[in-house]
Design a protein around this motif. Structure first.
Motif, PDB file in Angstrom:
ATOM      1  N   PRO A  42      27.801  65.424  68.029  1.00 18.95           N
ATOM      2  CA  PRO A  42      27.863  64.056  67.496  1.00 18.95           C
ATOM      3  C   PRO A  42      28.904  63.936  66.387  1.00 18.95           C
ATOM      4  N   LEU A  43      29.742  62.891  66.470  1.00 18.39           N
ATOM      5  CA  LEU A  43      30.822  62.689  65.513  1.00 18.39           C
ATOM      6  C   LEU A  43      30.733  61.297  64.897  1.00 18.39           C
ATOM      7  N   VAL A  44      30.778  61.238  63.573  1.00 17.72           N
ATOM      8  CA  VAL A  44      30.887  59.976  62.847  1.00 17.72           C
ATOM      9  C   VAL A  44      32.305  59.910  62.302  1.00 17.72           C
ATOM     10  N   PRO A  53      27.743  61.653  71.603  1.00 17.27           N
ATOM     11  CA  PRO A  53      27.682  60.393  70.856  1.00 17.27           C
ATOM     12  C   PRO A  53      28.770  60.357  69.780  1.00 17.27           C
ATOM     13  N   ILE A  54      29.563  59.283  69.774  1.00 21.89           N
ATOM     14  CA  ILE A  54      30.620  59.106  68.780  1.00 21.89           C
ATOM     15  C   ILE A  54      30.467  57.733  68.151  1.00 21.89           C
ATOM     16  N   PHE A  55      30.429  57.704  66.825  1.00 17.62           N
ATOM     17  CA  PHE A  55      30.353  56.457  66.076  1.00 17.62           C
ATOM     18  C   PHE A  55      31.675  56.254  65.361  1.00 17.62           C
ATOM     19  N   LYS A  60      23.703  57.971  56.462  1.00 19.96           N
ATOM     20  CA  LYS A  60      22.643  57.284  57.207  1.00 19.96           C
ATOM     21  C   LYS A  60      22.999  57.183  58.687  1.00 19.96           C
ATOM     22  N   ILE A  61      24.252  56.851  58.953  1.00 14.94           N
ATOM     23  CA  ILE A  61      24.705  56.727  60.343  1.00 14.94           C
ATOM     24  C   ILE A  61      24.664  58.077  61.039  1.00 14.94           C
ATOM     25  N   ALA A  62      25.049  59.148  60.334  1.00 17.43           N
ATOM     26  CA  ALA A  62      25.029  60.499  60.922  1.00 17.43           C
ATOM     27  C   ALA A  62      23.617  60.896  61.325  1.00 17.43           C
ATOM     28  N   LEU A  63      22.639  60.606  60.480  1.00 15.47           N
ATOM     29  CA  LEU A  63      21.247  60.929  60.798  1.00 15.47           C
ATOM     30  C   LEU A  63      20.786  60.152  62.031  1.00 15.47           C
ATOM     31  N   ASN A  96      22.089  59.339  72.554  1.00 12.42           N
ATOM     32  CA  ASN A  96      22.706  59.957  73.724  1.00 12.42           C
ATOM     33  C   ASN A  96      24.221  59.803  73.660  1.00 12.42           C
ATOM     34  N   ALA A  97      24.922  60.495  74.544  1.00 13.72           N
ATOM     35  CA  ALA A  97      26.378  60.375  74.613  1.00 13.72           C
ATOM     36  C   ALA A  97      26.761  58.913  74.797  1.00 13.72           C
ATOM     37  N   GLY A  98      27.824  58.508  74.126  1.00 11.66           N
ATOM     38  CA  GLY A  98      28.279  57.132  74.213  1.00 11.66           C
ATOM     39  C   GLY A  98      29.092  56.766  72.988  1.00 11.66           C
ATOM     40  N   PHE A  99      29.721  55.595  73.059  1.00  8.38           N
ATOM     41  CA  PHE A  99      30.547  55.115  71.951  1.00  8.38           C
ATOM     42  C   PHE A  99      29.761  54.055  71.184  1.00  8.38           C
ATOM     43  N   TYR A 100      29.595  54.279  69.868  1.00 10.78           N
ATOM     44  CA  TYR A 100      28.770  53.403  69.045  1.00 10.78           C
ATOM     45  C   TYR A 100      29.588  52.799  67.902  1.00 10.78           C
ATOM     46  N   GLU A 101      29.220  51.560  67.549  1.00  7.00           N
ATOM     47  CA  GLU A 101      29.834  50.884  66.425  1.00  7.00           C
ATOM     48  C   GLU A 101      28.747  50.342  65.499  1.00  7.00           C
TER      49      GLU A 101
END
Length: 242
Positions: free
Chosen positions: A71-73, A95-97, A221-224, A230-235
């Protein structure tokens, strides 16, 4: 306990995240990563990685992550469209934010700006951002995100209507023009104003950050949260549920 690695640890944001992690009850600092360090060790030690580096550093991080998903923020600003596309491609594996600003207040500002842009459809739109003298990119990523949001709300192509300076322009302001202006000076952490202007009245929405801890705490907070996705692109809208 979530183990957080900081990619770009020597930067201002990296150092602030390190400080904020000292008071975090649900996460520990896994590793401070700087250019030349081992990606293998970073990924081995970390549950999730927060990246505030440079575009070249983010690209290197994404390329390695494709071989060892984690997971990457990502909060690096100044990313090119090619680098953003690389990020979205990699999100099929992990998962990438991504957000140019980790402030919850800015996320709400963006949401309100979209609504105002639609409701005040005949108003001119101008965006002004102010940052410290050391900021390397202009306009800020946050200002560009705001501009993209209001342009999309009015079904406009931002590249066609954005103005980032008026020196030498002869003629009136066009109807659909969206001004995005930058000021740099001192130690201003960050201030964004989006204004809607019409004859006889105007509305301005402002957000001011008084401490980098605002962004650091938001990123943690976002990292937690991301560590449970799940895998995916998040904003930011995904995180806030709006």
């Amino acid at each position: 306990m979530t183990q957080i690695g900081i990619h770009g640890a020597n930067g201002r944001m990296g150092k602030q995240i390190e400080l904020c992690l000292l008071d975090e009850k649900n996460a520990n600092l896994a590793m401070l990563f700087n250019e030349g360090d081992s990606y293998e060790i970073l990924f081995e030690k970390s549950s999730v990685i927060i990246d505030f580096s440079a575009p070249s550093g983010t690209k290197n991080l994404l390329e390695f992550a494709r071989t060892s998903p984690k997971p990457l923020v990502i909060g690096t600003t100044g990313l090119s469209e090619k680098e953003k596309e690389l990020m979205k491609q990699a999100s099929s594996l992990m998962p990438i934010f991504y957000a140019s600003n980790m402030s919850l207040g800015v996320a709400v500002l963006n949401h309100l700006a979209k609504q105002a842009s639609t409701m005040l459809k005949d108003f001119d739109i101008e965006i002004l951002e102010m940052h410290h003298r050391h900021k390397k990119d202009a306009p800020s990523g946050t200002a560009m995100s705001l501009a993209q949001s209001v342009a999309e709300a009015r079904n406009l192509n931002l590249q066609s209507v954005r103005i980032s300076g008026r020196n030498g322009i002869i003629g009136e302001r066009s109807k659909d023009e969206i001004g995005v202006m930058s000021l740099r000076g001192g130690d201003i952490v960050g201030r964004h104003t989006i204004g809607f202007y019409e004859n006889g009245e105007f509305l301005e929405l402002n957000h001011t950050a008084t401490s980098r801890a605002t962004f650091a705490k938001g990123a943690i907070k976002i990292a937690l949260w991301l560590n449970l996705q799940n895998a995916g692109f998040y904003e930011m809208n995904d995180f806030l549920g709006i």
